[in-house]
Every structure is written in C-alpha cells, then in structure tokens.
Design a protein around this motif. Structure first.
Motif, PDB file in Angstrom:
ATOM      1  N   ALA A 114      26.480 -15.784  12.334  1.00  0.00           N
ATOM      2  CA  ALA A 114      26.268 -16.208  14.224  1.00  0.00           C
ATOM      3  C   ALA A 114      27.831 -15.914  14.225  1.00  0.00           C
ATOM      4  O   ALA A 114      28.805 -16.662  13.936  1.00  0.00           O
ATOM      5  CB  ALA A 114      25.962 -17.487  13.622  1.00  0.00           C
ATOM      6  N   THR A 115      27.945 -16.155  15.902  1.00  0.00           N
ATOM      7  CA  THR A 115      29.330 -15.587  16.649  1.00  0.00           C
ATOM      8  C   THR A 115      29.194 -16.922  17.794  1.00  0.00           C
ATOM      9  O   THR A 115      27.915 -16.330  18.552  1.00  0.00           O
ATOM     10  CB  THR A 115      30.072 -14.800  16.094  1.00  0.00           C
ATOM     11  N   ASN A 116      29.939 -17.020  18.123  1.00  0.00           N
ATOM     12  CA  ASN A 116      30.198 -17.758  19.518  1.00  0.00           C
ATOM     13  C   ASN A 116      31.084 -17.438  20.426  1.00  0.00           C
ATOM     14  O   ASN A 116      31.750 -17.976  21.549  1.00  0.00           O
ATOM     15  CB  ASN A 116      30.224 -19.072  19.929  1.00  0.00           C
ATOM     16  N   GLY A 117      31.611 -15.914  19.860  1.00  0.00           N
ATOM     17  CA  GLY A 117      32.462 -14.950  20.835  1.00  0.00           C
ATOM     18  C   GLY A 117      33.320 -15.907  20.501  1.00  0.00           C
ATOM     19  O   GLY A 117      34.829 -14.969  20.063  1.00  0.00           O
ATOM     20  N   ILE A 118      33.994 -16.490  20.101  1.00  0.00           N
ATOM     21  CA  ILE A 118      35.730 -17.423  19.144  1.00  0.00           C
ATOM     22  C   ILE A 118      35.433 -17.462  17.816  1.00  0.00           C
ATOM     23  O   ILE A 118      36.570 -17.024  17.241  1.00  0.00           O
ATOM     24  CB  ILE A 118      35.543 -18.681  20.049  1.00  0.00           C
ATOM     25  N   GLU A 119      34.211 -17.963  17.623  1.00  0.00           N
ATOM     26  CA  GLU A 119      34.740 -17.744  15.890  1.00  0.00           C
ATOM     27  C   GLU A 119      32.951 -17.187  14.775  1.00  0.00           C
ATOM     28  O   GLU A 119      32.431 -17.282  15.836  1.00  0.00           O
ATOM     29  CB  GLU A 119      34.525 -20.309  14.903  1.00  0.00           C
ATOM     30  N   SER A 120      32.795 -17.432  14.361  1.00  0.00           N
ATOM     31  CA  SER A 120      32.060 -16.492  13.171  1.00  0.00           C
ATOM     32  C   SER A 120      31.814 -16.874  12.327  1.00  0.00           C
ATOM     33  O   SER A 120      32.990 -16.959  11.386  1.00  0.00           O
ATOM     34  CB  SER A 120      32.206 -15.158  13.006  1.00  0.00           C
ATOM     35  N   SER A 121      30.663 -17.130  11.449  1.00  0.00           N
ATOM     36  CA  SER A 121      30.076 -17.894  10.102  1.00  0.00           C
ATOM     37  C   SER A 121      30.417 -16.513   9.253  1.00  0.00           C
ATOM     38  O   SER A 121      30.829 -15.803   9.483  1.00  0.00           O
ATOM     39  CB  SER A 121      28.574 -17.888  10.611  1.00  0.00           C
ATOM     40  N   THR A 122      30.183 -17.238   7.745  1.00  0.00           N
ATOM     41  CA  THR A 122      30.261 -15.921   6.510  1.00  0.00           C
ATOM     42  C   THR A 122      29.019 -14.863   7.072  1.00  0.00           C
ATOM     43  O   THR A 122      28.221 -15.428   7.484  1.00  0.00           O
ATOM     44  CB  THR A 122      30.217 -16.047   5.826  1.00  0.00           C
ATOM     45  N   ILE A 123      28.826 -13.769   6.314  1.00  0.00           N
ATOM     46  CA  ILE A 123      27.458 -13.149   6.723  1.00  0.00           C
ATOM     47  C   ILE A 123      26.225 -14.145   5.244  1.00  0.00           C
ATOM     48  O   ILE A 123      27.576 -14.304   4.057  1.00  0.00           O
ATOM     49  CB  ILE A 123      27.841 -11.715   6.100  1.00  0.00           C
ATOM     50  N   ILE A 124      24.901 -14.447   5.793  1.00  0.00           N
ATOM     51  CA  ILE A 124      24.618 -14.633   4.994  1.00  0.00           C
ATOM     52  C   ILE A 124      23.696 -13.016   4.396  1.00  0.00           C
ATOM     53  O   ILE A 124      23.063 -13.164   5.077  1.00  0.00           O
ATOM     54  CB  ILE A 124      23.953 -15.697   5.141  1.00  0.00           C
ATOM     55  N   THR A 125      22.699 -13.517   2.872  1.00  0.00           N
ATOM     56  CA  THR A 125      22.280 -12.054   2.408  1.00  0.00           C
ATOM     57  C   THR A 125      20.668 -13.066   1.665  1.00  0.00           C
ATOM     58  O   THR A 125      21.731 -13.955   0.597  1.00  0.00           O
ATOM     59  CB  THR A 125      23.574 -10.796   1.806  1.00  0.00           C
ATOM     60  N   ASP A 126      20.047 -12.295   1.626  1.00  0.00           N
ATOM     61  CA  ASP A 126      18.655 -12.372   1.344  1.00  0.00           C
ATOM     62  C   ASP A 126      18.354 -10.961   0.803  1.00  0.00           C
ATOM     63  O   ASP A 126      18.549 -10.503   1.250  1.00  0.00           O
ATOM     64  CB  ASP A 126      17.973 -13.818   1.717  1.00  0.00           C
ATOM     65  N   ILE A 127      17.522 -11.111  -0.445  1.00  0.00           N
ATOM     66  CA  ILE A 127      16.830  -9.826  -0.981  1.00  0.00           C
ATOM     67  C   ILE A 127      14.909 -10.245  -0.988  1.00  0.00           C
ATOM     68  O   ILE A 127      15.408 -10.964  -1.731  1.00  0.00           O
ATOM     69  CB  ILE A 127      17.425  -9.704  -1.884  1.00  0.00           C
ATOM     70  N   PHE A 128      14.605 -10.058  -0.355  1.00  0.00           N
ATOM     71  CA  PHE A 128      13.342 -10.055  -0.229  1.00  0.00           C
ATOM     72  C   PHE A 128      12.828  -8.899  -0.749  1.00  0.00           C
ATOM     73  O   PHE A 128      12.661  -7.928  -0.930  1.00  0.00           O
ATOM     74  CB  PHE A 128      13.113  -9.803   0.867  1.00  0.00           C
ATOM     75  N   GLU A 129      12.249  -9.214  -2.181  1.00  0.00           N
ATOM     76  CA  GLU A 129      10.493  -8.102  -3.366  1.00  0.00           C
ATOM     77  C   GLU A 129       9.380  -8.203  -2.082  1.00  0.00           C
ATOM     78  O   GLU A 129       8.863  -8.939  -1.599  1.00  0.00           O
ATOM     79  CB  GLU A 129      10.356  -8.590  -4.454  1.00  0.00           C
ATOM     80  N   PRO A 130       8.766  -7.055  -2.326  1.00  0.00           N
ATOM     81  CA  PRO A 130       7.537  -6.332  -1.491  1.00  0.00           C
ATOM     82  C   PRO A 130       6.803  -7.555  -1.494  1.00  0.00           C
ATOM     83  O   PRO A 130       5.869  -8.188  -0.627  1.00  0.00           O
ATOM     84  CB  PRO A 130       7.053  -5.617  -1.986  1.00  0.00           C
ATOM     85  N   SER A 131       6.679  -8.125  -2.860  1.00  0.00           N
ATOM     86  CA  SER A 131       5.418  -9.643  -3.144  1.00  0.00           C
ATOM     87  C   SER A 131       5.196 -10.946  -2.499  1.00  0.00           C
ATOM     88  O   SER A 131       4.716 -11.213  -2.017  1.00  0.00           O
ATOM     89  CB  SER A 131       5.538  -9.414  -4.746  1.00  0.00           C
ATOM     90  N   PHE A 132       6.640 -10.918  -2.110  1.00  0.00           N
ATOM     91  CA  PHE A 132       7.278 -12.129  -1.647  1.00  0.00           C
ATOM     92  C   PHE A 132       7.488 -12.099  -0.320  1.00  0.00           C
ATOM     93  O   PHE A 132       7.436 -12.666   0.706  1.00  0.00           O
ATOM     94  CB  PHE A 132       9.079 -12.885  -1.670  1.00  0.00           C
ATOM     95  N   ILE A 133       7.592 -10.763  -0.201  1.00  0.00           N
ATOM     96  CA  ILE A 133       7.614 -10.443   1.872  1.00  0.00           C
ATOM     97  C   ILE A 133       6.213 -11.120   2.549  1.00  0.00           C
ATOM     98  O   ILE A 133       6.522 -11.689   3.600  1.00  0.00           O
ATOM     99  CB  ILE A 133       7.771  -9.208   2.232  1.00  0.00           C
ATOM    100  N   ALA A 134       5.519 -11.072   2.239  1.00  0.00           N
ATOM    101  CA  ALA A 134       4.066 -11.649   2.658  1.00  0.00           C
ATOM    102  C   ALA A 134       4.046 -12.686   2.476  1.00  0.00           C
ATOM    103  O   ALA A 134       3.157 -13.067   3.949  1.00  0.00           O
ATOM    104  CB  ALA A 134       2.848 -10.819   2.136  1.00  0.00           C
ATOM    105  N   GLN A 135       4.629 -13.268   1.701  1.00  0.00           N
ATOM    106  CA  GLN A 135       4.812 -14.478   1.379  1.00  0.00           C
ATOM    107  C   GLN A 135       6.212 -15.445   2.081  1.00  0.00           C
ATOM    108  O   GLN A 135       6.531 -16.714   2.634  1.00  0.00           O
ATOM    109  CB  GLN A 135       4.760 -15.415   0.234  1.00  0.00           C
ATOM    110  N   ARG A 136       7.062 -14.691   2.265  1.00  0.00           N
ATOM    111  CA  ARG A 136       8.147 -14.608   3.599  1.00  0.00           C
ATOM    112  C   ARG A 136       9.016 -15.940   2.392  1.00  0.00           C
ATOM    113  O   ARG A 136       9.987 -16.892   3.535  1.00  0.00           O
ATOM    114  CB  ARG A 136       8.070 -15.369   5.004  1.00  0.00           C
TER     115      ARG A 136
END
Length: 86
Positions: free
Chosen positions: A45-67
C-alpha cells in the motif's frame, strides 16, 4: 477485504513479481487462478508519500477455492480483514 490504517491505494500481483504503482489496484476481492500449482500473491500500500512493506501469501490450489492462505511468508500481520501497519 484488505484495508489500510490511513487513506492509501493497495497494489498487488498474483504472479510472484514485485508489485509497484503500475500493478493492479485492489478495489474488490481478488480472483485467484485455479489452473496453477500455487499462486503467490504480493501486496503493498502507498499513499504517495509512505509505502508499506510488501506482504506475500502463497495459495495452494486446494485452498484457493476456500480462499485461505497456506502460510505467511513475511511476519507482517495482514489478515484479509486486517490492516496494513502504516
């Protein structure tokens, strides 16, 4: 949903690349592809001045349907009902 603590734009990628201000912008639930072995979602996220760190999630196919994410790659506490830490 994904939220920020201050007004900001949230950008994301689903191909494992690093998101920037030219990446897709989060405005509604993200549809993850179901025809891949796994999906690496990266957001920041960014407001044009500050930015957050990058946050990463990995989703497996069986979990994608469940989100449901498989694991949190970085220690930032982004829940899909949570907020960015800035």
């Amino acid at each position: 949903s994904i939220e920020t603590n201050i007004p900001a734009n949230i950008f994301y990628t689903i191909d494992g690349s690093t998101p920037d201000e030219f990446s897709d912008i989060y405005i509604s639930p993200i549809k993850l592809p179901t025809d891949q072995g796994s999906v690496e979602l990266k957001v920041f996220a960014t407001n044009g001045i500050e930015s957050s760190t990058i946050i990463t999630d990995i989703f497996e196919p069986s979990f994608i349907a469940q989100r449901r994410p498989r694991d949190r790659v970085f220690g930032n506490q982004l829940n899909y009902g949570g907020s960015f830490p800035f």
